[in-house]
Design a protein around this motif. Sequence first.
Motif, PDB file in Angstrom:
ATOM      1  N   ASP A 105       0.915  -1.194   0.016  1.00 44.73           N
ATOM      2  CA  ASP A 105       0.089   0.006   0.106  1.00 44.73           C
ATOM      3  C   ASP A 105       0.773   1.086  -0.107  1.00 44.73           C
ATOM      4  N   LEU A 106       0.203   2.410  -0.449  1.00 44.98           N
ATOM      5  CA  LEU A 106       0.903   3.670  -0.646  1.00 44.98           C
ATOM      6  C   LEU A 106       1.560   4.177   0.675  1.00 44.98           C
ATOM      7  N   GLN A 107       0.686   3.899   1.874  1.00 48.09           N
ATOM      8  CA  GLN A 107       1.063   4.583   3.070  1.00 48.09           C
ATOM      9  C   GLN A 107       2.530   3.808   3.637  1.00 48.09           C
ATOM     10  N   ALA A 108       2.501   2.608   3.161  1.00 48.72           N
ATOM     11  CA  ALA A 108       3.852   1.860   3.935  1.00 48.72           C
ATOM     12  C   ALA A 108       5.015   2.121   2.965  1.00 48.72           C
ATOM     13  N   ALA A 109       4.661   2.465   1.804  1.00 52.05           N
ATOM     14  CA  ALA A 109       5.739   2.887   0.784  1.00 52.05           C
ATOM     15  C   ALA A 109       6.456   4.298   1.209  1.00 52.05           C
ATOM     16  N   MET A 110       5.391   5.308   1.478  1.00 52.43           N
ATOM     17  CA  MET A 110       5.606   6.387   1.860  1.00 52.43           C
ATOM     18  C   MET A 110       6.441   6.525   3.330  1.00 52.43           C
ATOM     19  N   ARG A 111       6.066   5.398   4.192  1.00 56.47           N
ATOM     20  CA  ARG A 111       6.729   5.265   5.492  1.00 56.47           C
ATOM     21  C   ARG A 111       8.197   5.169   5.329  1.00 56.47           C
ATOM     22  N   ALA A 112       8.497   4.162   4.387  1.00 51.68           N
ATOM     23  CA  ALA A 112       9.806   3.637   3.978  1.00 51.68           C
ATOM     24  C   ALA A 112      10.593   4.798   3.572  1.00 51.68           C
ATOM     25  N   VAL A 113      10.228   5.786   2.697  1.00 47.91           N
ATOM     26  CA  VAL A 113      10.945   6.845   2.469  1.00 47.91           C
ATOM     27  C   VAL A 113      11.209   7.780   3.761  1.00 47.91           C
ATOM     28  N   THR A 114      10.286   8.011   4.400  1.00 49.43           N
ATOM     29  CA  THR A 114      10.225   8.984   5.327  1.00 49.43           C
ATOM     30  C   THR A 114      11.080   8.417   6.848  1.00 49.43           C
TER      31      THR A 114
END
Length: 82
Positions: free
Chosen positions: A61-70
């Motif tokens: 999911d998008l949120q998990a991918a964004m968290r990885a960058v963050t």
Amino acid sequence: MTTPPSTPPAPTVHITWAVVEDGFHVGSRAGEFVGFVDRQKKSGLFRACNAFSQPIGDFDDLQAAMRAVTDQHGIEQSGRDA
């Protein structure tokens, strides 16, 4: 007895996400590019990449991918997609 002065907490720096095109999200911090998330057409997974376009990983999911960058930067997310 006197209490020593406390050190104020460091200011929180946020990452802001912008949708460049459908399925492609770019993250920035104080105007500095920090990475992106690109939805893979064949698999439907979200590929997170760092500021050097090196893959961090693929996520369901998008949120998990964004968290990885963050998480690479130890910063909080903000913006429409966060």
